[in-house]
Design a protein around this motif. Sequence first.
Motif, PDB file in Angstrom:
ATOM      1  N   GLN A   1      11.274   6.507   1.651  1.00 47.10           N
ATOM      2  CA  GLN A   1      11.047   7.586   0.682  1.00 47.10           C
ATOM      3  C   GLN A   1      12.006   7.496  -0.495  1.00 47.10           C
ATOM      4  OE1 GLN A   1      12.817   7.959   3.362  1.00 47.10           O
ATOM      5  NE2 GLN A   1      14.044   9.822   3.406  1.00 47.10           N
ATOM      6  N   LYS A   2      13.007   6.627  -0.360  1.00 44.77           N
ATOM      7  CA  LYS A   2      13.899   6.401  -1.496  1.00 44.77           C
ATOM      8  C   LYS A   2      13.161   5.550  -2.527  1.00 44.77           C
ATOM      9  CE  LYS A   2      18.340   5.642  -0.366  1.00 44.77           C
ATOM     10  NZ  LYS A   2      19.197   6.665  -0.934  1.00 44.77           N
TER      11      LYS A   2
ATOM     12  N   ASP B   1       0.172   4.365  -3.520  1.00 43.08           N
ATOM     13  CA  ASP B   1       1.107   5.056  -4.413  1.00 43.08           C
ATOM     14  C   ASP B   1       0.389   5.434  -5.709  1.00 43.08           C
ATOM     15  OD1 ASP B   1       3.166   5.924  -6.012  1.00 43.08           O
ATOM     16  OD2 ASP B   1       4.440   4.167  -5.690  1.00 43.08           O
ATOM     17  N   PRO B   2       0.397   6.723  -6.083  1.00 40.78           N
ATOM     18  CA  PRO B   2      -0.259   7.128  -7.343  1.00 40.78           C
ATOM     19  C   PRO B   2       0.297   6.406  -8.568  1.00 40.78           C
ATOM     20  CG  PRO B   2       0.383   9.058  -6.049  1.00 40.78           C
ATOM     21  CD  PRO B   2       0.975   7.864  -5.359  1.00 40.78           C
ATOM     22  N   GLN B   3       1.510   5.864  -8.466  1.00 43.58           N
ATOM     23  CA  GLN B   3       2.052   5.103  -9.601  1.00 43.58           C
ATOM     24  C   GLN B   3       1.247   3.816  -9.836  1.00 43.58           C
ATOM     25  OE1 GLN B   3       6.721   5.334  -9.834  1.00 43.58           O
ATOM     26  NE2 GLN B   3       6.194   5.057  -7.684  1.00 43.58           N
TER      27      GLN B   3
ATOM     28  N   SER C   1       7.854   8.941  -0.982  1.00 45.76           N
ATOM     29  CA  SER C   1       7.864  10.320  -0.501  1.00 45.76           C
ATOM     30  C   SER C   1       7.419  10.313   0.948  1.00 45.76           C
ATOM     31  CB  SER C   1       6.909  11.176  -1.320  1.00 45.76           C
ATOM     32  OG  SER C   1       5.584  10.900  -0.931  1.00 45.76           O
ATOM     33  N   LEU C   2       7.568  11.457   1.601  1.00 47.59           N
ATOM     34  CA  LEU C   2       7.125  11.556   2.995  1.00 47.59           C
ATOM     35  C   LEU C   2       5.946  12.521   3.094  1.00 47.59           C
ATOM     36  CD1 LEU C   2      10.632  11.670   4.729  1.00 47.59           C
ATOM     37  CD2 LEU C   2       9.045   9.751   4.672  1.00 47.59           C
ATOM     38  N   GLY C   3       5.131  12.563   2.056  1.00 44.50           N
ATOM     39  CA  GLY C   3       3.992  13.484   2.008  1.00 44.50           C
ATOM     40  C   GLY C   3       2.780  12.949   2.741  1.00 44.50           C
ATOM     41  N   VAL C   4       1.629  13.552   2.443  1.00 45.26           N
ATOM     42  CA  VAL C   4       0.405  13.258   3.195  1.00 45.26           C
ATOM     43  C   VAL C   4      -0.061  11.799   3.005  1.00 45.26           C
ATOM     44  CG1 VAL C   4      -1.258  14.030   1.440  1.00 45.26           C
ATOM     45  CG2 VAL C   4      -1.831  14.265   3.855  1.00 45.26           C
TER      46      VAL C   4
END
Length: 266
Positions: free
Chosen positions: A9-10, A39-41, A127-130
Motif C-alpha cells: 500500500q506504500k 490501479d486507476p493510475q 491502497s488496501l481498498g476494495v
Amino acid sequence: MRSIAIMNQKGGVGKTTTAVNVSAALAEMGLRVCLIDLDPQAHATLHFGLEPRPDGPSVYDVLCGKVRLAEVRRQVADHLWVVGSHLDLAAAEIELAGVAGREVILRDKLGEDGGQFDYLLIDCPPSLGVLTLNALAAVEEVFIPLQPHFLALHGLGKLLETIDLVARRLNNRLRISGVILCMYDAGTRLAGEVSQDVDDFFRQARGQQTPWAHTTTFQTRIRRNIRLAEAPSFGQSIFQYAPGSNGAEDYRQLAQEILASGADRL
Ligand SMILES: Nc1ncnc2c1ncn2[C@@H]1O[C@H](COP(=O)(O)OP(=O)(O)OP(=O)(O)O)[C@@H](O)[C@H]1O
Ligand SMILES: [Mg+2]
C-alpha cells in the motif's frame, strides 16, 4: 497456473515496474502471461504502450459486471496479454461499496474466463481498498516489493493484517511467497540493514499459522537503474527499451528465480 498479486500500500516502491518487467521476462521465456492492471493510475497499461481509452472497456467494466475479461484483454507481445485499467476505476471503490460480495468479483470473473495462462500477475494500487481486496481474493500468491529505506517496514504490519484477514475470510490458499527489494543501492549500509531486518522479520514468523510462514526475500535485488524509469514513457518493457541495461539483467534474473521458486506450482 500461478497467480500473483504484486502489492504494497506504500506508493512508489516498484510494484508496477516489477509487474510489467517480470511479465515481459516470463513471456520472453515462452510462458503465457496475463497481467491485470488493477490501479486507476493505469501505469502498467501505459507502460505497455496501451492508451487507456475513455470509450473502450477496461477492468472497471469487468468489476462492474458489464463485460467479460476476454473482452478487455489485449495482446501486447508474444505470449503476453494485458487487461488494461482506466481512471474510471477510481470510482469502483465507491460504486461497489454497497454491493454484496464485492471483494470476490474478480475471482468470479477469472473463474468463468477461458484464457489459458501459465502466469497471472496483478498490479495493485497503493491502497488496501476494495481493488486490492479483489486481487487478494483472486490469487494464491503475493509478492511484496520493498524499497530499502528506513521506513520500508513501516506499514508492513497493516499490510500483513489485511492479507491475514483475506486469507481467513475469503481465500485460504493465499500466501506471501516473496519480498522483492527494488531500487536497491548496493553497497550502502542502509540497504544492507533493511534487507537484514526484512529477513529477520520473516525468519521469526517461520512455522506460525500465517500466510507469511514461508516468505523469503528473493536473492535478486533490483538495482536502481535510470533505464527502468525511462522505459514507461516509451511504452516499452525494459527488454525492448534497453536490453543490455542493469535493469534488464536484474528483471531477467528475478523472472528466472520466480520460475524456479514455483516449478512445482505451474
Ligand atoms: N529499479 C529502479 N531504478 C530506478 N527507477 C525505478 C526503479 N524501479 C522503479 N523506478 C521508478 O520509480 C517510480 C516508482 O516506481 P513504480 O511506479 O514501479 O512504483 P509503484 O509501487 O507501482 O508506484 P504506485 O504506488 O504509484 O503504483 C517510477 O517512476 C519508476 O519508473
Ligand atoms: Mg504502480
